[in-house]
Design an enzyme around this catalytic site. Sequence first.
Site, PDB file in Angstrom:
ATOM      1  N   GLN A 167      -0.624  -8.157 -51.239  1.00  0.00           N
ATOM      2  CA  GLN A 167      -0.725  -8.776 -49.920  1.00  0.00           C
ATOM      3  C   GLN A 167      -1.848  -9.816 -49.913  1.00  0.00           C
ATOM      4  O   GLN A 167      -1.716 -10.888 -49.317  1.00  0.00           O
ATOM      5  CB  GLN A 167      -0.985  -7.704 -48.858  1.00  0.00           C
ATOM      6  N   GLU A 171      17.595  -2.971 -41.765  1.00  0.00           N
ATOM      7  CA  GLU A 171      19.020  -2.630 -41.758  1.00  0.00           C
ATOM      8  C   GLU A 171      19.299  -1.201 -41.313  1.00  0.00           C
ATOM      9  O   GLU A 171      20.462  -0.795 -41.231  1.00  0.00           O
ATOM     10  CB  GLU A 171      19.607  -2.853 -43.162  1.00  0.00           C
ATOM     11  N   GLU A 198       8.126 -13.811 -43.228  1.00  0.00           N
ATOM     12  CA  GLU A 198       7.909 -14.570 -44.452  1.00  0.00           C
ATOM     13  C   GLU A 198       8.841 -13.968 -45.494  1.00  0.00           C
ATOM     14  O   GLU A 198       8.437 -13.154 -46.321  1.00  0.00           O
ATOM     15  CB  GLU A 198       6.440 -14.487 -44.887  1.00  0.00           C
ATOM     16  N   GLU A 244      14.506 -12.814 -54.314  1.00  0.00           N
ATOM     17  CA  GLU A 244      14.196 -11.543 -53.654  1.00  0.00           C
ATOM     18  C   GLU A 244      15.180 -11.227 -52.528  1.00  0.00           C
ATOM     19  O   GLU A 244      15.218 -10.117 -52.017  1.00  0.00           O
ATOM     20  CB  GLU A 244      12.757 -11.474 -53.146  1.00  0.00           C
TER      21      GLU A 244
END
Length: 481
Positions: free
Chosen positions: A49, A146, A163, A172
């Site tokens: 991160q 999802e 992002e 990705e």
Amino acid sequence: MSSELPNDNSSSKNGSSHSDNSHVAKREDDEVLHRDPSYFQYYSQLQHQQNMLQDHVRTSAYHSAITFNGPSLFRDRLVMDVGAGSGILSFFAVQAGAKHVYAVEASGMAKKMEVMVKSAKSAPGKAGARNPYLADRITIVGSKIEEPALVKKVPQVEAIVSEPIGVLLVHERMLESFVYARDKFLRPGGAMLPSAGTIHLAPLSDAALWNETITKARFWQQESFYGVDVNPYFAPAFDEYFSSPIIGCFSPMTLMGDSAIHEVDFHTVTMADLKEFVIPIEWGIKYTGVMHGVAGWFDLAFVPPASSLHPGTAPSAVYMSTSPQSPATHWQQVRMLFKQPLAVNAGQVIRGAILMKVNDQRSYDISAKLIAMDYEESEQTSDDTLVQLFETQKTRARTALWYLQEQIYNYSYTGEPIEVPRPEAANMYLPVDQLLAESAAPVAPQYSGGNTGTTITSVQGVADSMTDFVIKTGAAASMQI
């Protein structure tokens, strides 16, 4: 450009054909929910991160896009942050005046974000709160977007921030989750930030990189490595090295022509659009030299639609580029090499297409069919005739297959030298008349992007383009870029 040009029957990395849709990851709820533990484990680590947060270009673009649009878009609105990670976009949204933010994160970062949110409230007998403005303004949702149950747990929102971007925009495959969130949680007329992305592909001349790559492959040609003949490994090693995209910054002087583009509007793109798409290629070659492959990068646009804004307000447009002419980002750029370089002359045209198709490795197979043509020949050649030329003119045609997930890294380029770069330093040569014209004509002043003593007063898009816009300054001057 016909979609027949790239080889749709090319084999995937594991040897299976991607022409059968059963081999393509479908991204349906049940399939998405039970995979990728290593992917989410990677993003649960603060060190990763931090790598993204320290990317000044990335973080400042998002900060500007969100805070500048605070009064017009975020004020008193419900917002969703998809793949929230460290939560930085959620925090920006609260700073911009959001009524409440739902931060959806599937990795272990969700629990770490809880620590941040809890620290916004001061407890009796303990030190004061940190970031008190966050108190009661963020709900952490530890789940994949999802997850079907989320539809009943999370309300519809007026804006979605995320992002979801990887190398060459799509690696990705997080864009699919961004689009899923749009379809399930965004109110009609709402905003997506970023709002659009543009993939750029350009002809590349990079002898040093090609030579370095073939040298690595030639290791396997040894016939007596500690007494072992490893030559049988050479052919698969050759395929492996030249099917692996190379991530790293490179000099813009290695580009032989302008880029072809593929634009993606995040407000309208469909899942099917992301699963497979063709980028038609028609590059005008500017230099005589050797083309070693294809270079790629992407741009992002943050422009909320008028329908999403508070009445009487206007949007603030923010743009970000990862091009070799722009400051470096953690995404860098990508280079994809031909197994056999292609000699080209200034004034020629490279025609063909590049097909990008999802695979089950959270990435894409990229196949290319390209051919060098004289300008006059290109003008007279239809797409149907072009397909036939690939069979009859193989010496000037190149096909390639690259696996975007099989990335390798090269950090040999650190920036432009102090001296003005010349194309011949990269073994690329201008036509004589153009070279002489350079000395005959005065050099036009260039906009450097530095402090010119003027203030930018507005940014306005050009027509329907997502990458062209006009900057107006306080000195009443304007420039189109």
